[in-house]
Design an enzyme around this catalytic site. Structure first.
Site, short mmCIF file in Angstrom:
data_model
loop_
_atom_site.label_atom_id
_atom_site.label_comp_id
_atom_site.label_asym_id
_atom_site.label_seq_id
_atom_site.Cartn_x
_atom_site.Cartn_y
_atom_site.Cartn_z
CB SER A 1 -0.83 -0.11 1.11
OG SER A 1 -1.44 1.22 1.54
CE1 TYR B 1 -4.21 -1.89 5.02
CE2 TYR B 1 -3.41 0.33 4.51
CZ TYR B 1 -3.92 -1.07 3.98
OH TYR B 1 -3.85 -1.52 2.47
CE LYS C 1 -1.85 -4.27 3.35
NZ LYS C 1 -1.86 -5.54 2.88
#
Ligand code: WQD
Length: 344
Positions: free
Chosen positions: A128, A153, A157
């Protein structure tokens, strides 16, 4: 000639399902696993309608070692894996960080171990643009450092990419490509497949289409006082079909002869920065529907502005985005209408 078989974790999800369609279109045989924790069977039905194939599907959790081993054993001759199965909501990750670390890290760690045990050495990983944190300069290219992630989040990643880079260094057979998505939006142009959040949407475009169709009362734009031309955040919105096609290019390359670079990473974006307010206005213009929206408070965890420099992926994989944001908005709206029975 036997068709190359690719395991697709999270294949009933938004990005996974669109990629399965493109894999079939390019002559691969996808094997889907999904636990339906953030998806349901609707998208599998959509894939079947578009491709006319009956899917190879196993229901289960990617972090469940026993289940995963059974799939690898049963399928036997997997050529590679595309790992989509993960939680992906920035806002939710701020509220439930441990759940995000637990899910996103455990599924990857289990997968990499089981791949090794079964001598499956090719992996495409869903990364991402959030790995860059708030970038110092935009457009952001792949040489930008991983700054502190703005959300758990984004941190998952970053950690997953670190794990993969280390795993590749230690195992000369393993080849991994991480694809750093900017903001995937839109739906399959057939309107048979699209984004289908199982609860209240967190992402912008499903929230727009659900508001336009009357499921939600109002779209709240999170923050109108950022240091951007219109005060709202800036993103690089990429059509889901473009994004899916990039995965096919990536697996083609990975399965081809490529002895030198075993860990690769590419941005997937259009190179265009579009503000949230601009996107909302474009939706109204393209669809001609009314949209009830207002500017509200900022959302925790949001990066202010980011968009991609996609030169590397264009040069090395021969991929660039073909669709514009307005195409994606038109397709997202057609999907939403079909889903709610407003068109046949
Ligand atoms: C976009 C913008 C919100 C909802 C996404 C993915 C993430 C990652 C990067 C890969 C933000 C604003 C949203 C709403 C709003 N990459 N917004 N009102 O956070 O950029 O992250 O792209 O896949 O996985 O989720 O996407 O769609 O949540 O938000 O104003 O109701 O829209 O604040 O500026 P985000 P998003």
């Amino acid at each position: 000639m036997t068709l190359k078989k690719i395991l697709v974790t999270g294949g009933a999800g938004y990005i996974g399902a669109h990629t399965v369609v493109e894999l079939y279109a390019s002559g691969y045989t996808p094997v889907i696993i999904d636990n339906f924790s953030k998806s349901d069977r609707t998208l599998l039905e959509g894939i079947e309608k578009i491709t006319g194939k009956s899917l190879i599907f196993h229901e289960g959790d990617c972090a469940d070692r026993k289940f995963l081993k059974e799939v690898f054993e049963k399928e036997g001759d997997l050529d590679g894996v595309m790992h989509f199965a993960a939680y992906k909501s920035v806002g939710e990750s701020v509220e439930h960080p441990v759940m995000y670390y637990q899910n996103n890290l455990n599924s990857l760690l289990t997968l990499v171990e089981v791949m090794k045990e079964h001598k499956v050495n090719n992996l495409i990983f869903s990364s991402s643009c959030t790995v860059y944190g708030e970038p110092d300069s935009i457009p952001v290219d792949e040489s930008a450092p991983f700054k502190k992630a703005e959300s758990p989040y984004g941190a998952t990643k970053q950690m997953c990419e670190q794990i993969l880079e280390d795993a590749v260094r230690a195992d000369k057979k393993l080849k991994v490509t991480s694809l750093r998505y900017f903001n995937p939006i839109g739906a399959h142009p057939s309107a048979m497949l699209g984004e289908l959040p199982i609860d209240r949407p967190n992402n912008l475009v499903p929230y727009i289409t659900q508001t336009a169709i009357g499921i939600r009362k109002k779209l709240v734009i999170f923050g109108g006082d950022y240091d951007t031309p219109d005060g709202t955040c800036i993103r690089d919105f990429i059509h889901i079909v473009d994004l899916a096609q990039a995965h096919v290019k990536a697996i083609d390359k990975l399965l081809g002869k490529n002895e030198d670079e075993h860990y690769q990473y590419f941005n997937l974006g259009t190179g265009q920065g579009v503000s949230v307010l601009q996107l909302v206005k474009e939706f109204i213009e393209v669809t001609g529907v009314k949209l009830n929206y207002e500017i509200g408070p900022r959302r925790a965890g949001d990066v202010v502005k980011t968009y991609a420099n996609s030169a590397k992926v264009q040069t090395e994989l021969g991929w660039s985005a073909q669709y514009a944001a307005k195409d994606a908005l038109r397709d997202a709206w057609a999907w939403e209408k079909r889903l709610r029975g407003l068109t046949t």
